[in-house]
Design an enzyme around this catalytic site. Structure first.
Site, mmCIF file in Angstrom:
data_model
loop_
_atom_site.group_PDB
_atom_site.id
_atom_site.type_symbol
_atom_site.label_atom_id
_atom_site.label_comp_id
_atom_site.label_asym_id
_atom_site.label_seq_id
_atom_site.Cartn_x
_atom_site.Cartn_y
_atom_site.Cartn_z
ATOM 1 N N ASN A 1 0.830 -1.205 0.000
ATOM 2 C CA ASN A 1 0.000 0.000 0.000
ATOM 3 C C ASN A 1 0.870 1.263 0.000
ATOM 4 O O ASN A 1 1.838 1.357 0.725
ATOM 5 C CB ASN A 1 -0.877 0.037 1.248
ATOM 6 N N GLU B 1 8.329 -5.319 -1.057
ATOM 7 C CA GLU B 1 7.252 -4.314 -0.930
ATOM 8 C C GLU B 1 7.783 -2.920 -1.268
ATOM 9 O O GLU B 1 7.102 -2.121 -1.902
ATOM 10 C CB GLU B 1 6.636 -4.336 0.467
#
Ligand code: TRP
Ligand code: ZN
Length: 868
Positions: free
Chosen positions: A264, A297
């Site tokens: 995210n 990530e």
């Protein structure tokens, strides 16, 4: 099942009817009824003025268009359809959700005491009605409101721009993310944490605040994640020239999480397994996993977030590429050979098995019912191999030129796999026309090679054939463009220059046809070929090596990967012939030449300890199973065990010398120290099968000062079924029973316990205070290990292993379908077993199929398996 779930096809992609340019969210957080207010600016893009919004498990409170109540809408399965709309308008939707009851861990849920979200792939539709597709990019501003004492930290994407207090003990924080993004990258977290802070100065001199949020009391387990984050940011600047683009980067560790971690924007949410580590709680493998996932990530910020996917069929665009990047990161920081070996083990083991299963699909799938089912080894790991092949064909320099062009063309947009390949092709001038088939063709190619030496002509030729068998999803296969990395060696161990048509050529052969011959000139003696070096393509290699050639390559191959691979091929020959021996009732045999070759490896003073450890590691039961169309579980287990016992007892002196010489390695997490520990502990895993095994293992357990050595002793005791096993297991459980994450290692050992009564023990272990089926990590450790790492007991001819699996999957079908759907994979492969086992496995699948509330996730897999 209420309705038969519908498949979506890649070929049916259409651009959205409307877009949303900005969204303003307000979350009023309560355990059972959180109110979400979403105000969006909507623009019509096509003629059709009906707006279909995705929504699941939502209670609609109100719906307004341009500040007036809107009644022209219809509730449909999976969403709402609004009609009679103006071309541009402001949409306000108020929904209510129940985070406390959300056990699927998708959308907004509670993990321990904290609120958190997981929106990839299609979880945002469980928060509000929305155009929940990755090609709709909006700017987000998010206000989070919650009780201040319980939830002092209120987080979302982007920058914190305002905060305040309310009079009822609640407070709020306003976040603003300047980068337009699809809904799957939205995140919110509210809770009470300890925070580890640091800063990073980017290459252009901007200061970035780094914050890692962990459960209270876990601060001493966060530093390795922070170091890994800083290393990732530096590496991406140095190797790819990519800089971070916000002023803050946050990582939150949560205990309840379906996968590894989620990228995210500016607010990564992580499974605590991939954040928390100190030497008492985490093994070297855990440390390396944290480095890889933190890197993964972080690297998504460019490959995934700045350039995202047009639709979910393009998932490998971000995942294959980002796995390639994290593998390169780990290889640049640590041992390239060890990283390559471990990645290749995953491809040759579980990925090849997936390609041979009813779930077989290309790295860019054509047909999907439940997207969560396509976060697979094929999309991720084989996807990375496809990127790696382009890197091999182009070279680092042209590949980086391609990356640059890709970002110039697609930054800030949603792109396709084709866009990526086109950028690589345009930047390099390398024709990737035939290469594109890797995106659309599933299955594992078999590359068979025959060699011929002509001493009068002084030529050596390799005739290369390729064949891909039909897979469950695809009948017809075409020849692929396969980069085949080779080297030829003279008897003295020196490489022979490769010459063709009168000039020197490089090591990469371009294999493009069903069958073709490569001729090398000026070859003055019959060489030993090293083939598919570095595993230059995800294929099965067939070449009829003699034992002498393989032992030669184990010593003389110029790169470490090939030395390891030669050892694996030598072992494979005898594992195969011994499986056959067991089946025909003859003696298991290991030639002395093989044992001597491994003795040579143990005594080598040129090989790194980490590499010796890899060479000594036998292939797993799963990998060996993949070599057969009919798997004889017990024969394979017997042979692997016998091979281990035989090597252990013949090489006992060498193993013991190594074990004792590496005893006093200081505990650090340098790659050198990790390598030494892995060699020492693989030596222990062999010595466990000798007479001194029990005392050595017990002694190591009680003197260990770090988790790597602790777990190595327990796993040696487990695999060799030593007398001390029970004592060590009890001691560990008493020490760690209050820490689920640390107990996962213990649960995994119970799951893979080869003992006769393993299943009974596993069932009673489910009552352990630290166990819960609601927690995916616990479930994967205990149940997942039983299904995947305990072949003999899971495949017990009584069928009780299958029945147990069926019952657990049935229970998870209603609580957490994503976890259920991952657990079911071994049952899908029933066709690889004998008739009795097939029938027992099928019975469990049929039972699941008949459930009236079967989740889409399981529906897709069960039907594929039974229809095939
Ligand atoms: N995009 C994530 C990654 O690869 C993985 C992911 C996809 C995920 N879906 C998820 C994580 C659901 C948790 C839950 O890094
Ligand atoms: Zn990813």
């Amino acid at each position: 099942m209420a309705h038969t779930p519908q498949a979506k096809y890649r070929k049916d992609y259409t651009s959205p009817s409307h877009t949303i340019t900005s969204i303003d969210l307000v979350f009023d957080l309560y355990d059972h009824n959180t109110v979400v207010t979403a105000r969006s600016k909507v623009k019509q893009l096509k003629q059709d003025n009906v707006l279909y919004l995705d929504g699941e498990q939502l209670k609609l409170v109100s719906l307004d268009v341009n500040n007036e109540k809107w009644t022209r809408f219809e509730q449909l399965e999976g969403g709402i359809a609004l009609s009679g709309l103006p071309e541009e308008f402001e949409l306000e939707i108020v929904t209510e959700v129940n985070p406390e009851n959300n056990l699927a861990l998708e959308g907004l849920y509670k993990s321990g005491g904290a609120f958190c979200t997981q929106c990839e792939a299609e979880g945002f539709r469980r928060i509000t009605y929305y155009l929940d597709r990755p090609d709709v990019l909006a700017t987000y501003s998010t206000k989070v409101i919650a009780d201040k004492a319980t939830y002092p930290f209120l987080l979302s994407n982007g920058n914190r721009i305002a905060e305040g207090e309310l009079d009822n003990g609640r407070h709020w924080v306003q976040w603003q993310d300047p980068h337009p993004k699809p809904a799957y990258l939205f995140a919110l977290v509210a809770g009470d944490f300890d925070v580890l802070r640091d800063t990073f100065i980017t290459k252009s001199g901007r200061k970035v605040d780094l914050e890692i949020f962990v459960d209270k009391g876990n601060l001493d387990r966060a530093p390795h994640a922070m170091t890994s984050l800083i290393n990732s940011m530096k590496w991406d600047e140095e190797r790819f020239g990519l800089e971070y683009d916000l002023d803050i980067y946050m990582i939150v560790a949560v205990d309840f999480f379906n996968m590894g971690a989620m990228e995210n924007k500016g607010l990564n949410v992580f499974n605590s397994k991939f954040v928390l580590a100190n030497e008492q709680t985490a093994t070297d493998t855990d440390y390396l996993g944290i480095e890889a996932v933190i890197g993964h990530e972080y690297f998504h910020n460019w490959t995934g977030n700045r350039v995202t996917c047009r639709d979910w069929f393009q998932l490998s665009l971000k995942e294959g590429l980002t796995v390639f990047r994290d593998q390169e990161f780990s290889s640049d920081l640590g041992s390239r050979a060890v990283n390559r070996i471990n990645n290749v083990r995953i491809i040759r083991g579980p990925q090849f098995a997936e390609d041979a299963s009813p779930m077989s699909h290309p790295i860019r799938p054509e047909k999907v019912i439940e997207m969560n089912n396509f976060y697979t080894l094929t999309v991720y790991e084989k996807g990375s191999e496809v990127i790696r092949m382009m890197h091999t064909l182009l070279g680092e320099k042209a590949f980086q030129k391609g990356m640059k062009l890709y970002f110039e063309r697609h930054d800030g947009t949603a792109a396709t796999c084709e866009d990526f390949v086109a950028a690589m092709e345009d930047a390099s001038g390398v024709d990737l026309g035939q290469f594109r088939l890797w995106y659309s063709q599933s299955g594992t190619p078999i590359v068979s090679i025959k060699s011929d030496y002509d001493s009068t002509e002084q030529t050596y030729s390799l005739t290369v054939s390729q064949h891909t068998s039909a897979t469950h999803d695809q009948q017809n296969k075409q020849p692929l463009h396969i980069p085949l990395d080779i080297e030829l060696y003279a008897a003295n161990g020196q490489p022979i220059e490769l010459r063709s048509n009168g000039k020197g050529i490089d090591n990469i052969l371009n294999v493009t046809k069903d069958k073709e011959t490569f001729v090398f000139e000026d070859v003055s003696e019959k060489p030993v070929p090293s083939l598919l070096r570095e595993f230059s393509a995800p294929v099965i290699l067939e070449y009829d090596y003699s034992d002498e050639e393989l032992t030669f390559l184990m010593v003389h191959a110029s790169n470490d990967f090939s030395r390891w691979d030669a050892g694996q091929m030598l072992l494979a020959k005898y594992i195969r012939s011994n499986v056959n021996a067991v089946q025909t009732g003859t003696e298991i045999e290991l030639p002395m030449s093989l044992i001597d070759a491994f003795r040579g490896v143990l005594l080598s003073d040129t090989l790194e300890p980490a590499l010796i450890a890899e060479i000594m590691a036998l292939p797993s039961h799963n990998e060996v199973s993949g070599w057969y169309s009919q798997i004889d579980v017990d024969a394979i287990a017997t042979v692997l065990k016998a091979t281990k016992v035989r090597l252990a007892n013949t090489l006992e002196d060498e193993l013991s010398a190594i074990y004792h010489s590496l005893k006093d390695v200081d505990y650090t997490i340098s790659h050198e120290a990790i390598g030494k520990r892995s060699l020492r502990n693989i030596a222990l895993s062999y010595l466990a099968h000798t007479e001194l095994g029990n005392s050595l293992v017990e002694k190591q357990y009680f003197s260990a000062n770090n988790m790597t050595d602790t777990i190595a002793s327990m796993s040696a005791a487990n695999n060799a079924q030593l007398d001390c096993r029970e004592k060590l297991m009890t001691d560990y459980s008493e020490k760690w029973q209050h820490d689920g994450l640390v107990m996962d290692k213990w649960f995994a050992l119970q799951g893979s316990n080869p003992a006769e009564n393993a299943l009974e023990v596993i069932k009673s272990t489910m009552d352990h205070t630290a166990f819960s089926l609601k927690n995916p990590n616990r479930t994967r450790s205990l149940i997942g290990s039983f299904l995947n790492m305990n072949p003999v007991k899971f495949h017990s001819i009584t069928g009780d292993g299958y029945q147990f699996a069926g019952e657990i999957i049935k229970e998870l079908n209603t609580s957490n379908p994503q976890v259920a759907s991952r657990l079911i994979d071994p049952l899908l492969k029933f066709r690889k077993y004998d008739d009795t086992r097939q029938a027992l496995m099928k019975r469990e699948l049929e039972r699941l199929k008949s459930l009236d509330n079967l989740a889409k996730d399981l529906f897709e897999k069960v039907n594929k398996a039974l229809d095939s």
